[in-house]
Design an enzyme around this catalytic site. Structure first.
Site, short mmCIF file in Angstrom:
data_model
loop_
_atom_site.label_atom_id
_atom_site.label_comp_id
_atom_site.label_asym_id
_atom_site.label_seq_id
_atom_site.Cartn_x
_atom_site.Cartn_y
_atom_site.Cartn_z
N ASP A 7 0.88 -1.16 0.00
CA ASP A 7 0.00 0.00 0.00
C ASP A 7 0.92 1.22 0.00
O ASP A 7 1.44 1.62 1.04
CB ASP A 7 -0.89 -0.02 1.24
CG ASP A 7 -1.88 1.13 1.28
OD1 ASP A 7 -2.21 1.67 0.21
OD2 ASP A 7 -2.32 1.49 2.39
N GLU A 67 -1.15 -1.01 -5.03
CA GLU A 67 -2.39 -0.26 -5.27
C GLU A 67 -2.17 0.81 -6.33
O GLU A 67 -1.18 1.53 -6.29
CB GLU A 67 -2.86 0.39 -3.96
CG GLU A 67 -4.22 1.03 -4.07
CD GLU A 67 -4.72 1.55 -2.74
OE1 GLU A 67 -5.50 0.85 -2.09
OE2 GLU A 67 -4.30 2.66 -2.35
N ASP A 140 -2.98 0.41 7.24
CA ASP A 140 -2.00 0.34 6.14
C ASP A 140 -1.56 -1.11 5.91
O ASP A 140 -1.45 -1.57 4.77
CB ASP A 140 -0.79 1.23 6.43
CG ASP A 140 -1.20 2.68 6.58
OD1 ASP A 140 -1.71 3.25 5.60
OD2 ASP A 140 -1.02 3.23 7.68
#
Length: 157
Positions: A7, A67, A140
């Site tokens: 992420d 992502e 996260d």
């Protein structure tokens, strides 16, 4: 198959390693990489890469799931996120890992069944989908686990 979920962020990046053997998923590790906004950007990027490099060397992932980003209304924030993504992608390339990118809504839909799920819903679902994730409380890290899960499920590895 071992997936490194990332992420991306410049201030607080989440990472997770999830393995798939036959039809069973195994949580191996996760963490966050925090940098200080007062540090020079090149030092922050180097720090992120040094930690991720250690993760890659220890767990030997086959693929990285990252992502996709969206363009923020704040151009400076978007640019800094782009720096972090570029540094991470360079590291992924250096270790010759395959890479898959996923939109946030795709990850949310894969994990929760709802493309606009909140952070708490993602955290709740990963704890039910992958054993060993009970102690994750950080969104996260949860997002990174969700990315790895999405990669393994969506790509049918």
């Amino acid at each position: 198959m071992i997936v490194l979920g990332i992420d991306p962020a410049l201030g607080k990046l989440g990472w997770a390693v999830v393995a798939k053997e036959s039809t069973k998923l195994h949580y191996l590790a996760s963490g966050t990489i925090k940098t200080h906004s007062k540090d020079e950007i090149h030092n922050r990027l180097a720090f992120i890469n040094s930690i991720l490099e250690k993760v890659i060397l220890e767990y030997q992932p086959n693929i990285a799931a990252i992502e996709e980003t969206f363009v923020n209304t704040n151009n400076v924030t978007s640019l800094k996120l782009g720096y972090a993504r570029g540094a991470i992608m360079s590291l992924i390339g250096r270790y010759n890992l395959d890479m898959q990118e996923f939109k946030p809504n795709t990850v949310k839909k894969t994990v929760t069944g709802y493309g606009h799920a909140g952070k708490e819903q993602i955290l709740y679902m990963i704890k039910h989908l992958i054993s060993g994730t009970d102690l994750i409380t950080n969104s996260d890290e949860a997002d990174a686990v969700a990315l790895a899960y999405t990669c393994l499920v969506a790509k049918k590895y």
